[in-house]
Design an enzyme around this catalytic site. Structure first.
Site, PDB file in Angstrom:
ATOM      1  CB  ALA A  36      -0.922  -0.006   1.212  1.00  0.00           C
ATOM      2  CD  GLU A  37       4.295   4.347   2.809  1.00  0.00           C
ATOM      3  OE1 GLU A  37       3.133   4.258   3.249  1.00  0.00           O
ATOM      4  OE2 GLU A  37       4.955   5.397   2.813  1.00  0.00           O
ATOM      5  CG  ASP A  39       0.043  -0.042  -4.657  1.00  0.00           C
ATOM      6  OD1 ASP A  39       0.989  -0.360  -5.399  1.00  0.00           O
ATOM      7  OD2 ASP A  39      -0.858  -0.823  -4.316  1.00  0.00           O
ATOM      8  CB  SER A  84       1.287  -4.429 -14.995  1.00  0.00           C
ATOM      9  OG  SER A  84       1.031  -3.068 -15.036  1.00  0.00           O
ATOM     10  CG  LEU A  85      -4.202  -5.960 -14.731  1.00  0.00           C
ATOM     11  CD1 LEU A  85      -4.837  -6.859 -13.686  1.00  0.00           C
ATOM     12  CD2 LEU A  85      -5.124  -5.800 -15.928  1.00  0.00           C
ATOM     13  CD  GLU A 118     -10.399 -13.344 -14.956  1.00  0.00           C
ATOM     14  OE1 GLU A 118      -9.221 -13.045 -14.671  1.00  0.00           O
ATOM     15  OE2 GLU A 118     -10.758 -13.650 -16.098  1.00  0.00           O
ATOM     16  CE  LYS A 120      -3.794  -7.044  -9.608  1.00  0.00           C
ATOM     17  NZ  LYS A 120      -2.638  -7.297  -8.747  1.00  0.00           N
ATOM     18  CG  ASP A 122      -1.095 -10.612  -3.323  1.00  0.00           C
ATOM     19  OD1 ASP A 122      -0.375 -10.213  -4.260  1.00  0.00           O
ATOM     20  OD2 ASP A 122      -1.125 -10.079  -2.202  1.00  0.00           O
ATOM     21  CE1 TYR A 230      -2.801 -13.305 -15.928  1.00  0.00           C
ATOM     22  CE2 TYR A 230      -2.845 -14.067 -13.657  1.00  0.00           C
ATOM     23  CZ  TYR A 230      -2.193 -13.442 -14.693  1.00  0.00           C
ATOM     24  OH  TYR A 230      -0.933 -12.951 -14.495  1.00  0.00           O
ATOM     25  CE  LYS A 295      -8.191 -10.483 -16.814  1.00  0.00           C
ATOM     26  NZ  LYS A 295      -7.731 -11.872 -16.736  1.00  0.00           N
ATOM     27  CE  LYS A 319      -3.902  -3.793  -5.685  1.00  0.00           C
ATOM     28  NZ  LYS A 319      -2.642  -3.185  -5.926  1.00  0.00           N
ATOM     29  CB  CYS A 413       4.468 -15.485  35.951  1.00  0.00           C
ATOM     30  SG  CYS A 413       2.775 -15.246  35.365  1.00  0.00           S
ATOM     31  CB  CYS A 416       1.045 -15.754  39.429  1.00  0.00           C
ATOM     32  SG  CYS A 416       2.163 -16.917  38.619  1.00  0.00           S
ATOM     33  CB  CYS A 431       3.719 -18.702  34.033  1.00  0.00           C
ATOM     34  SG  CYS A 431       3.096 -18.825  35.723  1.00  0.00           S
ATOM     35  CB  CYS A 437      -0.575 -18.534  37.118  1.00  0.00           C
ATOM     36  SG  CYS A 437      -0.493 -17.133  35.978  1.00  0.00           S
TER      37      CYS A 437
HETATM   38  S1  IVH Z   1      -4.730 -10.146 -16.202  1.00  0.00           S
HETATM   39  C1  IVH Z   1      -3.191  -7.925 -19.641  1.00  0.00           C
HETATM   40  N1  IVH Z   1      -6.042 -11.416 -14.336  1.00  0.00           N
HETATM   41  O1  IVH Z   1      -1.984  -8.914 -11.527  1.00  0.00           O
HETATM   42  C2  IVH Z   1      -3.662  -8.256 -18.302  1.00  0.00           C
HETATM   43  N2  IVH Z   1      -3.897 -10.524 -13.815  1.00  0.00           N
HETATM   44  O2  IVH Z   1      -1.091  -6.059 -12.065  1.00  0.00           O
HETATM   45  C3  IVH Z   1      -2.688  -9.059 -17.549  1.00  0.00           C
HETATM   46  N3  IVH Z   1      -3.152 -10.973 -11.533  1.00  0.00           N
HETATM   47  O3  IVH Z   1       0.789  -9.419 -13.579  1.00  0.00           O
HETATM   48  C4  IVH Z   1      -3.099  -9.531 -16.252  1.00  0.00           C
HETATM   49  N4  IVH Z   1      -4.927 -12.116 -10.914  1.00  0.00           N
HETATM   50  O4  IVH Z   1       0.211 -11.212 -11.873  1.00  0.00           O
HETATM   51  C5  IVH Z   1      -4.915 -10.744 -14.654  1.00  0.00           C
HETATM   52  N5  IVH Z   1      -7.282 -12.597 -12.772  1.00  0.00           N
HETATM   53  C6  IVH Z   1      -6.176 -11.930 -13.113  1.00  0.00           C
HETATM   54  C7  IVH Z   1      -5.124 -11.735 -12.184  1.00  0.00           C
HETATM   55  C8  IVH Z   1      -4.000 -11.009 -12.586  1.00  0.00           C
HETATM   56  C9  IVH Z   1      -3.746 -11.664 -10.547  1.00  0.00           C
HETATM   57  C10 IVH Z   1      -1.857 -10.307 -11.438  1.00  0.00           C
HETATM   58  C11 IVH Z   1      -0.902 -10.693 -12.532  1.00  0.00           C
HETATM   59  C12 IVH Z   1      -0.537  -9.433 -13.233  1.00  0.00           C
HETATM   60  C13 IVH Z   1      -0.873  -8.407 -12.206  1.00  0.00           C
HETATM   61  C14 IVH Z   1      -1.253  -7.134 -12.896  1.00  0.00           C
END
Ligand code: IVH
Length: 679
Positions: A36-37, A39, A84-85, A118, A120, A122, A230, A295, A319, A413, A416, A431, A437
């Site tokens: 989070a930090e 991001d 990435s997304l 879907e 996401k 981790d 995915y 998507k 997120k 302890c 006690c 303890c 106790c």
């Molecule tokens: S789609 C073009 N679907 O999230 C789209 N990614 O920040 C490519 N991830 O690198 C990714 N669950 O490691 C997609 N259901 C999902 C996902 C997913 C996890 C991860 C993936 C990707 C990252 C993108």
């Protein structure tokens, strides 16, 4: 920002910070701040670069997807980059995303696009390359263009098919997905690391990354990793469906895992409903997810929408609130548990993490404190995932103040004052005060009255505290003899409440031998062991008279449990509490003891595979054993029955092949109940 110079300085600072975190995370596998930090800083930098485009240099962390691959692994070029997304942090962000798409497509603002939703996952993004249905190569994403060849490790992941099933797949097919570690596997891995005094993993994703980046695949093979697909990357020599959801279904028929929670919905409101519903269930999922991916389902529309530099326009990740956050360690206090174990508890500056405000977190034991090298005043990373209690998982060393204080463990302890000891083979301090106790008295009473033990309604923690603090109750047996007037003298106890508690106590007297044994709180004797003991011995007298050898004959009882049982049964104090309970009227029916060969599943070999939602595999094993079955780890022609839960893999396949009957968890529960192994 006041002026361009200040903005440039700030951007440089953020860039340097992000680069350093990125290196620690991706190259060293040692995350130093919560996601989070990271991001937040990334967002700040993006905002600055958007405002002052000149600041957006090609080497800015906003301009790349991942990290430098490790040199020991062969490099792999992704012909089709692994992107990435973009992130959405609010419902508003998500609506904006939908609006942008409609606008670009020239659709009316109220038209409903079809979205695939879907979880996401981790974990770690991987690419699997199949040639003529054979797994040829597994690779990490790396920086999106260049990844690492991890074929040897990927091949050890049970849910990665080495050859595709069925037919009709393209001659060349690149499948993409996430390799991750389910939560239970993560907890187990860390438990083992703790037992060996080794460093623990910060979170399941970190553990999955560490497992996949092993040069020695035997190590990877021991980690319970899973793969979930995915998308499809490159493919040649074949056709694929025109909708994303159909592609996933197709992958499924070829033997690849896809996520069972995925849904297709129409319109952005339905996307939000999906988010809310999954957010509710997030804690109960067996794996970590950090958001929802949406998507556009129609591939033609995807193509029209296209990409921006690092991400597709047609997808977004909404997120969830972060499960890890930073905060300050204010103090460490020590709690004494039912068996005297002394647990260090971190008092934290309150922080919102995993959807709740957390101000306490466990530090487990002295070894853990040492491993973390945590000091009072430190900035720490707190993790709260699922219903697991919050934990301090790491320290942020750069932020240690000069006056940070080491954690000192007590030599007596804290409740006690009795001596504390640390057994040679244990990480915990205990303890030695036993029932002297008050902390142990309270914990023993709380356990005794709990729902799965004697089930005494209305005897909450506050009431137990009062009873013990005022010296009215010392052992659990005292609960049944405390006169009405004494109850009436307690805070917040009117006549009505007192009558209720007394009635609940009266009612609890009629119990079962299993509950009674469990309620005594003997070390390492949980519910299912208590059940095995009850069924094996049939009566308290037979249990109390059992030799160590006789105890070892009970399913699930090993030397450690047998030793704890004997210690309890040899202690005059414990036996007098049991006697006092029986004198007070606590009773149960004795059970018929059947010789092993008369048990209903005697002589049968069973196999349990996949995830069992309500029982768990080890409990299922214990219960099956209590009915006389042998529970084996692999399926053979001699297997009588296979119990298969979700995620069952090769064992289920083998069973089908050999024509061995398979039942699911619901059928198992019915069977266990029918034979009296469960209430
Ligand atoms: S789609 C073009 N679907 O999230 C789209 N990614 O920040 C490519 N991830 O690198 C990714 N669950 O490691 C997609 N259901 C999902 C996902 C997913 C996890 C991860 C993936 C990707 C990252 C993108």
């Amino acid at each position: 920002m006041a002026n361009a110079q200040a903005a440039a300085d700030e951007a440089a600072r953020l860039r340097e910070q992000l680069d350093s975190w990125n290196y620690q995370y991706h190259v060293l596998d040692q995350p130093s701040v919560p996601d989070a930090e990271y991001d937040r800083c990334m967002q700040q930098l993006r905002a600055l670069e958007a405002q002052y485009p000149a600041l957006c240099t090609p080497d800015s962390p906003t301009q790349r997807v991942g990290a430098t691959p490790l040199s020991q692994f062969a490099q792999v070029q992704h012909e089709m980059p692994m992107l990435s997304l973009d992130n959405a942090f609010s419902a508003e962000d998500l609506r904006d995303f939908n609006r942008r798409l409609l606008d670009r497509l020239g659709w009316a603002p109220d038209e409903a696009l079809e979205y695939a939703c879907e979880p996401k996952l981790d974990g770690i993004a991987v690419s699997l390359l199949y040639r003529d249905g054979q797994l040829q190569r597994g690779a990490t994403r790396g920086d999106g263009t260049t990844g690492e060849d991890i074929t040897h490790n990927v091949r050890t992941v049970a849910s990665v098919p080495l050859r595709l099933r069925g037919s009709g797949f393209p001659a060349l097919l690149e499948v993409r997905g996430e390799i991750y570690l389910p939560r239970a596997g993560f907890e187990q891995l860390n438990e083992e690391a703790r037992e060996r005094g080794e460093k623990t993993f910060v979170n399941p994703r970190n553990a999955a990354a560490g497992s996949l980046r092993q040069l020695d695949a035997r190590i990877t093979a021991r980690r319970p990793l899973q793969m979930c697909c995915y998308s499809v990357g490159l493919y040649q020599g074949g056709e694929m469906p025109a909708r994303h959801s159909d592609i996933l279904q197709r992958l499924h028929t070829w033997g690849l895992r896809i996520n069972a929670e995925s849904r297709v919905v129409k319109g952005i409101a339905a996307c939000e409903d999906y988010y809310e519903a999954l957010a509710q269930r997030r804690a109960t999922l067996p794996y970590d997810i950090d958001g929802i991916v949406y998507k556009v389902n129609d591939l033609q529309l995807q193509q029209r929408l296209g990409f921006v530099s690092r991400a597709p326009r047609w997808a977004i990740a909404r997120k969830f609130p972060a499960q890890e956050e930073m905060t300050r360690l204010l103090a460490v206090e020590f709690q004494v548990g039912r068996t005297g174990a002394i647990t260090p508890v971190a008092r934290l500056e309150p922080v919102f993490v995993g959807g709740v405000t957390v101000s306490n977190a466990t530090l487990h034991n002295a070894d853990e404190v040492e491993r973390l090298d945590v000091r009072i005043g430190d900035t720490v990373i707190v993790r709260r995932a699922g219903d697991v209690i919050p934990q301090v998982v790491a320290v942020v060393p750069e932020q240690r103040p000069d006056n940070a204080q080491p954690v000192r463990f007590p030599d007596s302890c804290p409740v006690c004052g009795s001596v504390v000891e640390r057994a040679a083979d244990e990480a915990v301090l205990r303890c030695m005060g036993g029932l002297v106790c008050q902390a142990q008295q309270k914990a023993a009473i709380r356990h005794f009255v709990s729902r799965r033990a004697m089930d005494v309604d209305g005897l909450g923690d506050k009431l137990v505290d009062q009873l013990v603090d005022q010296g009215l109750v010392r052992t659990v047996a005292d609960l049944y003899t405390l006169p009405r007037e004494a109850w009436l003298g307690l805070e917040r106890m009117g006549a009505k409440s007192v009558d209720n508690v007394l009635a609940a106590l009266e009612q609890s007297k009629a119990t079962t031998l299993q509950r009674f044994i469990y309620a005594l709180g003997i070390r390492e004797v949980g519910e299912s062991t208590a059940g095995n003991l009850a069924r094996h011995f049939g009566s308290w007298e037979a249990l109390a008279a059992a030799s160590e050898e006789a105890l070892l004959a009970v399913p699930d009882v090993g030397p450690v449990v047998a030793d704890h049982l004997r210690q309890f049964l040899d202690s005059a104090d414990s036996l007098s509490v049991v006697q006092a309970l029986r004198n007070a009227g606590v009773h149960w029916p004795d059970l018929e003891v059947r010789p092993a060969e008369a048990l209903p599943l005697a002589g049968e070999t069973w196999v349990v595979t996949g995830k069992l939602e309500s029982l768990g595999r080890s409990e299922a094993k214990t219960l099956l054993e209590s009915l006389g079955a042998r529970v084996a780890g692999s399926v053979s022609a001699k297997t009588a029955m296979v119990v298969a839960g979700p995620g069952a893999g090769s064992k289920l396949g083998k069973a089908t092949e050999l024509n061995i009957p398979v039942i699911d968890e619901a059928a198992l529960l019915t069977l266990l109940r029918r034979h009296g192994a469960m209430p």
